[in-house]
Design a protein around this motif. Structure first.
Motif, PDB file in Angstrom:
ATOM      1  N   SER A  27       0.936  -1.150   0.056  1.00 25.52           N
ATOM      2  CA  SER A  27      -0.083   0.090   0.052  1.00 25.52           C
ATOM      3  C   SER A  27       0.732   1.328  -0.015  1.00 25.52           C
ATOM      4  CB  SER A  27      -0.904   0.117   1.028  1.00 25.52           C
ATOM      5  OG  SER A  27      -0.346   0.173   2.240  1.00 25.52           O
ATOM      6  N   ALA A  28       2.108   1.261   0.755  1.00 25.39           N
ATOM      7  CA  ALA A  28       2.822   2.352   0.422  1.00 25.39           C
ATOM      8  C   ALA A  28       3.425   2.581  -0.839  1.00 25.39           C
ATOM      9  CB  ALA A  28       4.065   2.002   1.576  1.00 25.39           C
ATOM     10  N   PHE A  29       3.534   1.490  -1.903  1.00 28.41           N
ATOM     11  CA  PHE A  29       4.135   1.705  -3.113  1.00 28.41           C
ATOM     12  C   PHE A  29       2.841   2.361  -3.660  1.00 28.41           C
ATOM     13  CE2 PHE A  29       2.817   0.383  -7.362  1.00 28.41           C
ATOM     14  CZ  PHE A  29       3.795   0.550  -8.019  1.00 28.41           C
ATOM     15  N   MET A  51      11.328   5.689  -4.156  1.00 30.13           N
ATOM     16  CA  MET A  51      10.992   5.120  -3.076  1.00 30.13           C
ATOM     17  C   MET A  51       9.830   4.226  -3.119  1.00 30.13           C
ATOM     18  SD  MET A  51      10.929   8.429  -0.503  1.00 30.13           S
ATOM     19  CE  MET A  51      10.637   7.491   1.047  1.00 30.13           C
ATOM     20  N   ALA A  52       8.869   4.376  -4.054  1.00 31.21           N
ATOM     21  CA  ALA A  52       7.833   3.331  -4.173  1.00 31.21           C
ATOM     22  C   ALA A  52       8.268   2.025  -4.659  1.00 31.21           C
ATOM     23  CB  ALA A  52       6.823   4.048  -5.258  1.00 31.21           C
ATOM     24  N   ALA A  53       9.318   2.211  -5.718  1.00 31.46           N
ATOM     25  CA  ALA A  53       9.949   0.974  -6.263  1.00 31.46           C
ATOM     26  C   ALA A  53      10.656   0.211  -5.093  1.00 31.46           C
ATOM     27  CB  ALA A  53      10.753   1.223  -7.298  1.00 31.46           C
ATOM     28  N   ALA A  54      11.097   0.822  -4.313  1.00 33.01           N
ATOM     29  CA  ALA A  54      11.805   0.116  -3.329  1.00 33.01           C
ATOM     30  C   ALA A  54      10.940  -0.643  -2.212  1.00 33.01           C
ATOM     31  CB  ALA A  54      12.751   1.034  -2.280  1.00 33.01           C
ATOM     32  N   GLU A  55       9.664  -0.328  -2.173  1.00 32.63           N
ATOM     33  CA  GLU A  55       8.550  -0.777  -1.226  1.00 32.63           C
ATOM     34  C   GLU A  55       8.462  -2.253  -1.954  1.00 32.63           C
ATOM     35  OE1 GLU A  55       7.952   0.732   1.541  1.00 32.63           O
ATOM     36  OE2 GLU A  55       8.651   2.803   1.093  1.00 32.63           O
ATOM     37  N   ILE A  56       8.111  -2.367  -3.303  1.00 30.04           N
ATOM     38  CA  ILE A  56       7.961  -3.317  -3.956  1.00 30.04           C
ATOM     39  C   ILE A  56       8.992  -4.352  -3.830  1.00 30.04           C
ATOM     40  CG2 ILE A  56       7.513  -4.243  -6.153  1.00 30.04           C
ATOM     41  CD1 ILE A  56       5.082  -3.307  -5.051  1.00 30.04           C
TER      42      ILE A  56
ATOM     43  N   GLY B  24      10.384   7.489 -21.192  1.00 32.17           N
ATOM     44  CA  GLY B  24       9.542   6.195 -21.455  1.00 32.17           C
ATOM     45  C   GLY B  24       9.466   5.555 -20.344  1.00 32.17           C
ATOM     46  N   GLU B  25      10.461   5.291 -19.568  1.00 31.78           N
ATOM     47  CA  GLU B  25      10.327   4.294 -18.395  1.00 31.78           C
ATOM     48  C   GLU B  25       9.761   5.250 -17.271  1.00 31.78           C
ATOM     49  OE1 GLU B  25      11.401   1.525 -18.316  1.00 31.78           O
ATOM     50  OE2 GLU B  25      12.998   1.286 -19.731  1.00 31.78           O
ATOM     51  N   LEU B  26       9.839   6.566 -16.701  1.00 28.40           N
ATOM     52  CA  LEU B  26       9.376   7.347 -15.859  1.00 28.40           C
ATOM     53  C   LEU B  26       7.827   7.241 -16.028  1.00 28.40           C
ATOM     54  CD1 LEU B  26       9.907   8.696 -13.238  1.00 28.40           C
ATOM     55  CD2 LEU B  26      10.174  10.825 -14.527  1.00 28.40           C
ATOM     56  N   SER B  27       7.083   7.451 -17.124  1.00 29.69           N
ATOM     57  CA  SER B  27       5.915   7.427 -17.521  1.00 29.69           C
ATOM     58  C   SER B  27       5.110   6.148 -17.442  1.00 29.69           C
ATOM     59  CB  SER B  27       5.693   8.297 -18.889  1.00 29.69           C
ATOM     60  OG  SER B  27       6.229   7.648 -19.838  1.00 29.69           O
ATOM     61  N   ALA B  28       5.981   5.092 -17.804  1.00 29.82           N
ATOM     62  CA  ALA B  28       5.309   3.707 -17.765  1.00 29.82           C
ATOM     63  C   ALA B  28       5.343   3.346 -16.437  1.00 29.82           C
ATOM     64  CB  ALA B  28       6.469   2.715 -18.531  1.00 29.82           C
ATOM     65  N   PHE B  29       6.308   3.792 -15.584  1.00 25.90           N
ATOM     66  CA  PHE B  29       5.845   3.613 -14.102  1.00 25.90           C
ATOM     67  C   PHE B  29       4.818   4.052 -13.490  1.00 25.90           C
ATOM     68  CE2 PHE B  29       6.141   5.435  -9.880  1.00 25.90           C
ATOM     69  CZ  PHE B  29       6.213   4.521  -8.988  1.00 25.90           C
ATOM     70  N   ASP B  30       4.486   5.269 -13.959  1.00 28.64           N
ATOM     71  CA  ASP B  30       3.242   6.176 -13.530  1.00 28.64           C
ATOM     72  C   ASP B  30       1.955   5.339 -13.723  1.00 28.64           C
ATOM     73  OD1 ASP B  30       3.876   8.524 -12.261  1.00 28.64           O
ATOM     74  OD2 ASP B  30       2.783   9.383 -13.881  1.00 28.64           O
ATOM     75  N   ARG B  31       1.957   5.061 -14.971  1.00 29.74           N
ATOM     76  CA  ARG B  31       0.811   4.372 -15.702  1.00 29.74           C
ATOM     77  C   ARG B  31       0.635   2.777 -15.169  1.00 29.74           C
ATOM     78  NH1 ARG B  31      -1.789   8.618 -18.259  1.00 29.74           N
ATOM     79  NH2 ARG B  31      -0.166  10.376 -17.793  1.00 29.74           N
ATOM     80  N   ALA B  52       6.000  -2.063 -12.764  1.00 27.62           N
ATOM     81  CA  ALA B  52       6.325  -0.494 -12.579  1.00 27.62           C
ATOM     82  C   ALA B  52       7.759  -0.316 -11.852  1.00 27.62           C
ATOM     83  CB  ALA B  52       5.078   0.007 -11.648  1.00 27.62           C
ATOM     84  N   ALA B  53       7.907  -1.081 -10.707  1.00 25.52           N
ATOM     85  CA  ALA B  53       9.399  -0.944  -9.999  1.00 25.52           C
ATOM     86  C   ALA B  53      10.415  -1.128 -10.895  1.00 25.52           C
ATOM     87  CB  ALA B  53       9.106  -1.847  -8.891  1.00 25.52           C
ATOM     88  N   ALA B  54      10.188  -2.225 -11.766  1.00 27.38           N
ATOM     89  CA  ALA B  54      11.398  -2.333 -12.599  1.00 27.38           C
ATOM     90  C   ALA B  54      11.782  -1.486 -13.636  1.00 27.38           C
ATOM     91  CB  ALA B  54      11.121  -3.796 -13.539  1.00 27.38           C
TER      92      ALA B  54
END
Lengths: 220, 220
Positions: A27-29, A51-56, B24-31, B52-54
Protein backbone atom coordinates in the motif's frame (compact mmCIF):
# COMPACT_ATOMS: atom_id res chain seq x y z
CA UNK A 1 19.56 -17.48 2.70
CA UNK A 2 19.41 -21.23 3.22
CA UNK A 3 17.02 -23.56 1.46
CA UNK A 4 13.91 -24.41 3.41
CA UNK A 5 11.28 -27.00 2.77
CA UNK A 6 7.71 -25.89 2.39
CA UNK A 7 6.99 -27.94 5.48
CA UNK A 8 8.99 -25.58 7.68
CA UNK A 9 6.42 -24.42 10.14
CA UNK A 10 5.75 -20.82 10.82
CA UNK A 11 3.73 -19.57 13.76
CA UNK A 12 0.45 -17.69 13.35
CA UNK A 13 2.10 -14.65 14.89
CA UNK A 14 4.94 -14.62 12.36
CA UNK A 15 2.47 -15.06 9.48
CA UNK A 16 0.52 -12.09 10.84
CA UNK A 17 3.66 -10.03 11.24
CA UNK A 18 4.92 -10.72 7.72
CA UNK A 19 1.40 -10.23 6.36
CA UNK A 20 0.97 -6.81 7.93
CA UNK A 21 4.45 -5.77 6.80
CA UNK A 22 3.76 -7.03 3.25
CA UNK A 23 0.50 -5.12 2.91
CA UNK A 24 2.18 -2.10 4.47
CA UNK A 25 4.79 -2.20 1.70
CA UNK A 26 2.27 -2.83 -1.09
CA UNK A 27 0.00 0.00 0.00
CA UNK A 28 2.96 2.34 0.55
CA UNK A 29 3.95 1.65 -3.05
CA UNK A 30 0.47 2.59 -4.15
CA UNK A 31 0.28 5.84 -2.27
CA UNK A 32 3.80 7.01 -3.06
CA UNK A 33 3.32 6.19 -6.73
CA UNK A 34 0.13 8.23 -6.72
CA UNK A 35 1.73 11.10 -4.83
CA UNK A 36 4.69 11.08 -7.24
CA UNK A 37 2.38 12.35 -9.96
CA UNK A 38 1.79 15.57 -8.03
CA UNK A 39 5.52 16.38 -7.93
CA UNK A 40 6.33 19.90 -9.10
CA UNK A 41 9.54 18.68 -10.80
CA UNK A 42 10.61 15.60 -12.73
CA UNK A 43 13.40 15.07 -10.18
CA UNK A 44 10.82 14.98 -7.39
CA UNK A 45 8.60 12.65 -9.34
CA UNK A 46 11.51 10.27 -9.98
CA UNK A 47 12.64 10.43 -6.35
CA UNK A 48 9.25 9.48 -4.93
CA UNK A 49 8.79 6.85 -7.64
CA UNK A 50 12.13 5.33 -6.57
CA UNK A 51 10.97 5.18 -2.95
CA UNK A 52 7.82 3.44 -4.15
CA UNK A 53 9.86 0.97 -6.19
CA UNK A 54 11.93 0.09 -3.12
CA UNK A 55 8.72 -0.85 -1.26
CA UNK A 56 7.89 -3.36 -3.95
CA UNK A 57 11.35 -4.87 -3.57
CA UNK A 58 10.56 -5.40 0.11
CA UNK A 59 7.13 -6.79 -0.66
CA UNK A 60 8.67 -9.33 -3.03
CA UNK A 61 11.13 -10.50 -0.37
CA UNK A 62 8.34 -10.98 2.16
CA UNK A 63 6.15 -12.78 -0.38
CA UNK A 64 8.96 -15.18 -1.30
CA UNK A 65 9.76 -15.94 2.33
CA UNK A 66 6.13 -16.79 3.02
CA UNK A 67 5.78 -18.84 -0.18
CA UNK A 68 8.82 -20.92 0.77
CA UNK A 69 6.90 -21.81 3.93
CA UNK A 70 3.73 -22.70 2.08
CA UNK A 71 1.93 -19.51 3.09
CA UNK A 72 0.06 -17.47 0.52
CA UNK A 73 0.91 -13.80 0.90
CA UNK A 74 -2.62 -12.74 -0.06
CA UNK A 75 -4.08 -14.73 2.80
CA UNK A 76 -1.47 -13.41 5.19
CA UNK A 77 -2.24 -9.81 4.19
CA UNK A 78 -6.03 -10.10 4.16
CA UNK A 79 -6.70 -9.31 7.85
CA UNK A 80 -4.77 -6.05 7.66
CA UNK A 81 -6.08 -4.46 4.49
CA UNK A 82 -8.90 -2.57 6.18
CA UNK A 83 -6.81 -0.91 8.86
CA UNK A 84 -3.93 0.00 6.57
CA UNK A 85 -6.30 1.39 3.92
CA UNK A 86 -8.02 3.36 6.69
CA UNK A 87 -4.68 4.81 7.72
CA UNK A 88 -3.98 5.97 4.18
CA UNK A 89 -7.47 7.35 3.70
CA UNK A 90 -7.25 9.37 6.89
CA UNK A 91 -3.82 10.68 5.92
CA UNK A 92 -4.19 11.51 2.23
CA UNK A 93 -1.62 14.26 1.55
CA UNK A 94 -3.04 17.56 0.32
CA UNK A 95 0.21 18.91 -1.04
CA UNK A 96 3.54 17.78 -2.39
CA UNK A 97 5.26 18.67 0.90
CA UNK A 98 2.72 16.63 2.85
CA UNK A 99 3.48 13.73 0.51
CA UNK A 100 7.20 14.06 1.16
CA UNK A 101 6.77 14.27 4.93
CA UNK A 102 4.51 11.23 4.84
CA UNK A 103 7.02 9.27 2.75
CA UNK A 104 9.85 10.28 5.05
CA UNK A 105 7.99 9.61 8.28
CA UNK A 106 6.55 6.35 7.00
CA UNK A 107 9.92 5.09 5.81
CA UNK A 108 11.50 5.97 9.14
CA UNK A 109 8.74 4.41 11.24
CA UNK A 110 8.89 1.26 9.14
CA UNK A 111 12.66 1.02 9.58
CA UNK A 112 12.34 1.45 13.36
CA UNK A 113 9.65 -1.19 13.48
CA UNK A 114 11.69 -3.67 11.42
CA UNK A 115 14.67 -3.04 13.72
CA UNK A 116 12.54 -3.80 16.81
CA UNK A 117 10.82 -6.91 15.51
CA UNK A 118 14.04 -8.42 14.12
CA UNK A 119 15.20 -9.24 17.65
CA UNK A 120 12.11 -11.39 18.38
CA UNK A 121 12.36 -13.69 15.39
CA UNK A 122 13.86 -17.04 14.45
CA UNK A 123 17.10 -16.82 12.48
CA UNK A 124 15.81 -17.02 8.84
CA UNK A 125 12.95 -14.61 9.50
CA UNK A 126 15.33 -12.27 11.28
CA UNK A 127 17.66 -12.38 8.26
CA UNK A 128 14.72 -11.49 6.03
CA UNK A 129 13.67 -8.54 8.16
CA UNK A 130 17.25 -7.24 8.34
CA UNK A 131 17.60 -7.59 4.56
CA UNK A 132 14.48 -5.49 4.05
CA UNK A 133 15.72 -2.98 6.62
CA UNK A 134 19.10 -2.57 4.94
CA UNK A 135 17.33 -1.45 1.79
CA UNK A 136 15.50 1.47 3.42
CA UNK A 137 16.92 4.97 3.45
CA UNK A 138 15.73 6.17 0.08
CA UNK A 139 14.30 9.28 1.68
CA UNK A 140 17.26 11.67 1.55
CA UNK A 141 15.53 13.58 -1.23
CA UNK A 142 12.41 14.08 0.89
CA UNK A 143 14.51 15.31 3.79
CA UNK A 144 16.35 17.83 1.63
CA UNK A 145 13.21 19.21 -0.02
CA UNK A 146 11.31 19.61 3.22
CA UNK A 147 14.27 21.31 4.91
CA UNK A 148 14.45 23.82 2.06
CA UNK A 149 10.73 24.53 2.09
CA UNK A 150 10.48 25.18 5.82
CA UNK A 151 13.63 27.30 5.87
CA UNK A 152 11.85 29.57 3.41
CA UNK A 153 8.50 29.83 5.23
CA UNK A 154 7.72 29.33 8.92
CA UNK A 155 3.95 28.87 8.44
CA UNK A 156 4.79 25.91 6.20
CA UNK A 157 6.94 24.64 9.05
CA UNK A 158 4.10 24.85 11.57
CA UNK A 159 1.62 23.15 9.29
CA UNK A 160 4.01 20.30 8.48
CA UNK A 161 4.85 19.84 12.16
CA UNK A 162 1.14 19.31 12.86
CA UNK A 163 0.94 16.96 9.89
CA UNK A 164 3.80 14.88 11.27
CA UNK A 165 2.01 14.56 14.60
CA UNK A 166 -1.17 13.50 12.86
CA UNK A 167 0.63 10.84 10.84
CA UNK A 168 2.08 9.30 13.99
CA UNK A 169 -1.26 9.45 15.79
CA UNK A 170 -3.17 7.76 12.98
CA UNK A 171 -0.47 5.09 12.58
CA UNK A 172 -0.53 4.23 16.28
CA UNK A 173 -4.33 4.18 16.34
CA UNK A 174 -4.52 1.65 13.51
CA UNK A 175 -1.62 -0.35 14.96
CA UNK A 176 -3.51 -0.71 18.23
CA UNK A 177 -6.63 -1.96 16.43
CA UNK A 178 -4.52 -4.50 14.56
CA UNK A 179 -2.85 -5.86 17.69
CA UNK A 180 -6.16 -5.98 19.56
CA UNK A 181 -7.72 -8.10 16.80
CA UNK A 182 -4.91 -10.54 16.14
CA UNK A 183 -4.08 -12.86 19.03
CA UNK A 184 -1.07 -14.41 17.33
CA UNK A 185 0.46 -11.05 16.65
CA UNK A 186 -0.24 -9.82 20.17
CA UNK A 187 1.38 -12.94 21.57
CA UNK A 188 4.43 -12.49 19.37
CA UNK A 189 4.82 -8.93 20.58
CA UNK A 190 4.29 -9.80 24.25
CA UNK A 191 6.80 -12.65 24.01
CA UNK A 192 9.19 -10.50 21.99
CA UNK A 193 9.10 -7.44 24.19
CA UNK A 194 8.95 -9.39 27.44
CA UNK A 195 5.50 -8.52 28.76
CA UNK A 196 2.54 -6.20 28.41
CA UNK A 197 4.59 -3.27 29.61
CA UNK A 198 6.98 -4.27 26.83
CA UNK A 199 4.36 -3.23 24.28
CA UNK A 200 4.10 0.15 25.94
CA UNK A 201 7.89 0.41 25.84
CA UNK A 202 7.94 -0.47 22.16
CA UNK A 203 5.36 2.20 21.34
CA UNK A 204 7.30 4.72 23.44
CA UNK A 205 10.54 3.97 21.58
CA UNK A 206 8.79 4.31 18.21
CA UNK A 207 7.35 7.67 19.31
CA UNK A 208 10.70 8.91 20.59
CA UNK A 209 12.40 8.02 17.35
CA UNK A 210 9.62 9.72 15.41
CA UNK A 211 10.13 12.90 17.43
CA UNK A 212 13.87 12.79 16.79
CA UNK A 213 13.19 12.36 13.09
CA UNK A 214 10.83 15.33 13.09
CA UNK A 215 13.51 17.38 14.85
CA UNK A 216 16.11 16.45 12.27
CA UNK A 217 13.64 17.57 9.59
CA UNK A 218 13.35 20.89 11.40
CA UNK A 219 9.79 20.06 12.47
CA UNK A 220 10.42 19.03 16.09
CA UNK B 1 31.04 -0.37 -15.98
CA UNK B 2 34.23 1.70 -16.20
CA UNK B 3 34.75 5.11 -14.60
CA UNK B 4 34.18 8.02 -16.91
CA UNK B 5 34.98 11.66 -16.44
CA UNK B 6 32.16 14.15 -16.66
CA UNK B 7 34.02 15.58 -19.65
CA UNK B 8 33.32 12.49 -21.72
CA UNK B 9 31.41 13.86 -24.64
CA UNK B 10 28.06 12.49 -25.66
CA UNK B 11 26.40 13.34 -28.95
CA UNK B 12 23.11 15.21 -29.15
CA UNK B 13 21.56 12.10 -30.68
CA UNK B 14 22.60 9.86 -27.78
CA UNK B 15 21.35 12.42 -25.24
CA UNK B 16 18.03 12.46 -27.10
CA UNK B 17 17.90 8.67 -27.22
CA UNK B 18 18.62 8.24 -23.52
CA UNK B 19 16.26 11.09 -22.72
CA UNK B 20 13.34 9.57 -24.59
CA UNK B 21 14.02 6.16 -23.07
CA UNK B 22 14.26 7.68 -19.58
CA UNK B 23 10.95 9.51 -19.86
CA UNK B 24 9.44 6.40 -21.40
CA UNK B 25 10.43 4.44 -18.29
CA UNK B 26 9.31 7.13 -15.84
CA UNK B 27 5.92 7.52 -17.47
CA UNK B 28 5.48 3.75 -17.79
CA UNK B 29 6.05 3.54 -14.04
CA UNK B 30 3.34 6.11 -13.52
CA UNK B 31 0.75 4.44 -15.66
CA UNK B 32 1.41 0.91 -14.46
CA UNK B 33 1.34 2.05 -10.85
CA UNK B 34 -1.99 3.72 -11.47
CA UNK B 35 -3.37 0.72 -13.35
CA UNK B 36 -2.20 -1.60 -10.55
CA UNK B 37 -4.84 -0.06 -8.29
CA UNK B 38 -7.59 -1.38 -10.53
CA UNK B 39 -6.40 -4.99 -10.16
CA UNK B 40 -9.15 -7.40 -9.17
CA UNK B 41 -6.76 -9.38 -6.94
CA UNK B 42 -3.86 -8.55 -4.64
CA UNK B 43 -1.65 -10.86 -6.72
CA UNK B 44 -2.47 -8.84 -9.84
CA UNK B 45 -1.88 -5.60 -8.02
CA UNK B 46 1.52 -6.79 -6.80
CA UNK B 47 2.46 -8.14 -10.25
CA UNK B 48 1.76 -4.86 -12.06
CA UNK B 49 3.40 -2.90 -9.24
CA UNK B 50 6.52 -5.06 -9.70
CA UNK B 51 6.57 -4.28 -13.42
CA UNK B 52 6.31 -0.60 -12.54
CA UNK B 53 9.15 -0.90 -10.05
CA UNK B 54 11.38 -2.46 -12.71
CA UNK B 55 10.83 0.60 -14.92
CA UNK B 56 12.17 2.84 -12.19
CA UNK B 57 15.26 0.64 -11.96
CA UNK B 58 15.83 1.28 -15.67
CA UNK B 59 15.20 4.99 -15.26
CA UNK B 60 17.81 5.17 -12.50
CA UNK B 61 20.42 3.46 -14.70
CA UNK B 62 19.78 5.89 -17.55
CA UNK B 63 19.86 8.89 -15.20
CA UNK B 64 23.20 7.81 -13.72
CA UNK B 65 24.76 7.22 -17.13
CA UNK B 66 23.75 10.72 -18.25
CA UNK B 67 24.88 12.32 -14.99
CA UNK B 68 28.32 10.72 -15.35
CA UNK B 69 28.56 12.56 -18.65
CA UNK B 70 27.47 15.89 -17.20
CA UNK B 71 23.98 15.68 -18.68
CA UNK B 72 20.95 16.45 -16.56
CA UNK B 73 18.28 13.79 -17.10
CA UNK B 74 15.47 16.34 -16.73
CA UNK B 75 16.84 18.38 -19.60
CA UNK B 76 17.36 15.28 -21.71
CA UNK B 77 13.76 14.17 -21.12
CA UNK B 78 12.09 17.55 -21.59
CA UNK B 79 11.62 17.43 -25.39
CA UNK B 80 9.76 14.12 -25.19
CA UNK B 81 7.30 14.67 -22.37
CA UNK B 82 4.51 15.97 -24.60
CA UNK B 83 4.53 13.10 -27.09
CA UNK B 84 4.87 10.36 -24.49
CA UNK B 85 2.13 11.88 -22.32
CA UNK B 86 -0.04 12.11 -25.46
CA UNK B 87 0.56 8.43 -26.13
CA UNK B 88 -0.58 7.53 -22.62
CA UNK B 89 -3.57 9.83 -22.75
CA UNK B 90 -4.75 8.34 -26.02
CA UNK B 91 -4.28 4.80 -24.68
CA UNK B 92 -5.68 4.99 -21.15
CA UNK B 93 -6.85 1.44 -20.36
CA UNK B 94 -10.55 1.07 -19.62
CA UNK B 95 -10.27 -2.31 -17.91
CA UNK B 96 -7.83 -4.47 -16.03
CA UNK B 97 -7.25 -6.65 -19.09
CA UNK B 98 -6.51 -3.60 -21.22
CA UNK B 99 -3.98 -2.56 -18.56
CA UNK B 100 -2.32 -5.96 -18.71
CA UNK B 101 -2.17 -6.01 -22.51
CA UNK B 102 -0.73 -2.50 -22.50
CA UNK B 103 1.92 -3.46 -19.94
CA UNK B 104 2.79 -6.60 -21.89
CA UNK B 105 2.88 -4.91 -25.28
CA UNK B 106 4.76 -1.89 -23.96
CA UNK B 107 7.36 -4.02 -22.20
CA UNK B 108 7.86 -6.10 -25.34
CA UNK B 109 8.12 -3.11 -27.67
CA UNK B 110 10.59 -1.44 -25.33
CA UNK B 111 12.74 -4.58 -25.21
CA UNK B 112 12.74 -4.82 -29.03
CA UNK B 113 13.67 -1.17 -29.32
CA UNK B 114 16.52 -1.48 -26.80
CA UNK B 115 17.81 -4.51 -28.69
CA UNK B 116 17.81 -2.56 -31.97
CA UNK B 117 19.42 0.62 -30.69
CA UNK B 118 22.14 -1.23 -28.75
CA UNK B 119 23.91 -2.07 -32.00
CA UNK B 120 24.30 1.62 -32.96
CA UNK B 121 25.96 2.81 -29.80
CA UNK B 122 29.43 3.36 -28.41
CA UNK B 123 30.61 0.63 -26.02
CA UNK B 124 29.63 2.09 -22.59
CA UNK B 125 26.22 3.24 -23.85
CA UNK B 126 25.67 -0.15 -25.45
CA UNK B 127 26.51 -1.84 -22.14
CA UNK B 128 23.96 0.39 -20.42
CA UNK B 129 21.22 -0.41 -22.90
CA UNK B 130 21.92 -4.14 -22.68
CA UNK B 131 21.87 -3.96 -18.88
CA UNK B 132 18.44 -2.34 -18.99
CA UNK B 133 17.28 -4.89 -21.55
CA UNK B 134 18.39 -7.85 -19.46
CA UNK B 135 16.09 -6.66 -16.69
CA UNK B 136 12.91 -6.73 -18.78
CA UNK B 137 10.64 -9.75 -18.89
CA UNK B 138 8.55 -9.09 -15.80
CA UNK B 139 5.41 -9.59 -17.85
CA UNK B 140 4.85 -13.34 -17.51
CA UNK B 141 1.95 -12.64 -15.16
CA UNK B 142 0.25 -10.40 -17.73
CA UNK B 143 0.68 -13.06 -20.39
CA UNK B 144 -0.86 -15.74 -18.18
CA UNK B 145 -3.83 -13.64 -17.11
CA UNK B 146 -4.67 -12.48 -20.62
CA UNK B 147 -4.39 -16.01 -22.00
CA UNK B 148 -6.86 -17.23 -19.36
CA UNK B 149 -9.32 -14.43 -19.97
CA UNK B 150 -9.49 -14.86 -23.73
CA UNK B 151 -9.68 -18.63 -23.52
CA UNK B 152 -12.87 -18.08 -21.55
CA UNK B 153 -14.51 -15.51 -23.84
CA UNK B 154 -13.95 -14.89 -27.55
CA UNK B 155 -15.52 -11.40 -27.57
CA UNK B 156 -12.91 -10.41 -25.00
CA UNK B 157 -10.35 -11.81 -27.40
CA UNK B 158 -11.59 -9.69 -30.31
CA UNK B 159 -11.70 -6.51 -28.26
CA UNK B 160 -8.20 -7.02 -26.89
CA UNK B 161 -6.86 -7.80 -30.37
CA UNK B 162 -8.17 -4.41 -31.53
CA UNK B 163 -6.71 -2.80 -28.45
CA UNK B 164 -3.29 -4.28 -29.23
CA UNK B 165 -3.43 -2.84 -32.74
CA UNK B 166 -4.38 0.56 -31.40
CA UNK B 167 -1.49 0.54 -28.94
CA UNK B 168 1.00 -0.14 -31.71
CA UNK B 169 -0.55 2.49 -33.98
CA UNK B 170 -0.48 5.22 -31.33
CA UNK B 171 3.09 4.31 -30.34
CA UNK B 172 4.32 4.54 -33.93
CA UNK B 173 2.46 7.80 -34.51
CA UNK B 174 4.12 9.49 -31.55
CA UNK B 175 7.50 7.92 -32.42
CA UNK B 176 7.31 9.47 -35.87
CA UNK B 177 6.56 12.92 -34.43
CA UNK B 178 9.51 12.59 -32.11
CA UNK B 179 11.96 11.60 -34.84
CA UNK B 180 10.67 14.34 -37.13
CA UNK B 181 11.30 16.99 -34.47
CA UNK B 182 14.71 15.89 -33.23
CA UNK B 183 17.51 16.16 -35.77
CA UNK B 184 20.12 14.54 -33.56
CA UNK B 185 17.92 11.54 -32.92
CA UNK B 186 17.01 11.22 -36.60
CA UNK B 187 20.69 11.34 -37.50
CA UNK B 188 21.52 8.67 -34.93
CA UNK B 189 18.84 6.40 -36.37
CA UNK B 190 19.84 7.02 -39.98
CA UNK B 191 23.50 6.35 -39.17
CA UNK B 192 22.62 3.36 -37.03
CA UNK B 193 20.24 1.69 -39.45
CA UNK B 194 22.29 2.58 -42.54
CA UNK B 195 19.99 4.98 -44.40
CA UNK B 196 16.47 6.34 -44.62
CA UNK B 197 15.14 3.00 -45.78
CA UNK B 198 16.84 1.68 -42.64
CA UNK B 199 14.27 3.58 -40.55
CA UNK B 200 11.48 1.91 -42.48
CA UNK B 201 13.16 -1.45 -41.89
CA UNK B 202 13.42 -0.76 -38.18
CA UNK B 203 9.73 0.14 -37.94
CA UNK B 204 8.83 -2.98 -39.92
CA UNK B 205 10.86 -5.20 -37.60
CA UNK B 206 9.21 -3.63 -34.54
CA UNK B 207 5.79 -4.22 -36.08
CA UNK B 208 6.59 -7.82 -36.97
CA UNK B 209 7.76 -8.55 -33.47
CA UNK B 210 4.64 -6.90 -32.10
CA UNK B 211 2.45 -9.17 -34.25
CA UNK B 212 4.36 -12.22 -33.09
CA UNK B 213 3.85 -11.14 -29.51
CA UNK B 214 0.14 -10.65 -30.08
CA UNK B 215 -0.02 -14.14 -31.58
CA UNK B 216 1.71 -15.68 -28.61
CA UNK B 217 -0.87 -13.92 -26.41
CA UNK B 218 -3.59 -15.53 -28.51
CA UNK B 219 -4.51 -12.14 -29.99
CA UNK B 220 -2.81 -12.42 -33.38
Amino acid sequence: MREVSSQESVSAGVVDLLGVLAYGELSAFDRMAEDARTAPTLAGRAALASMAAAEIGHYTMLERHLAERGVDVEEAMAPFIGHIDDFHMSTAPKSWLESLVKAYVGDGLAADLYREVATWLDEPTKELVLAVLSDTGHSAFAEREVAQAIAADSTVRDRLALWGRRLLGEALTQAQYVVAERDGLAELIVTGTGDLSGIAGLLRRLQQKHHKRMQSLGLG
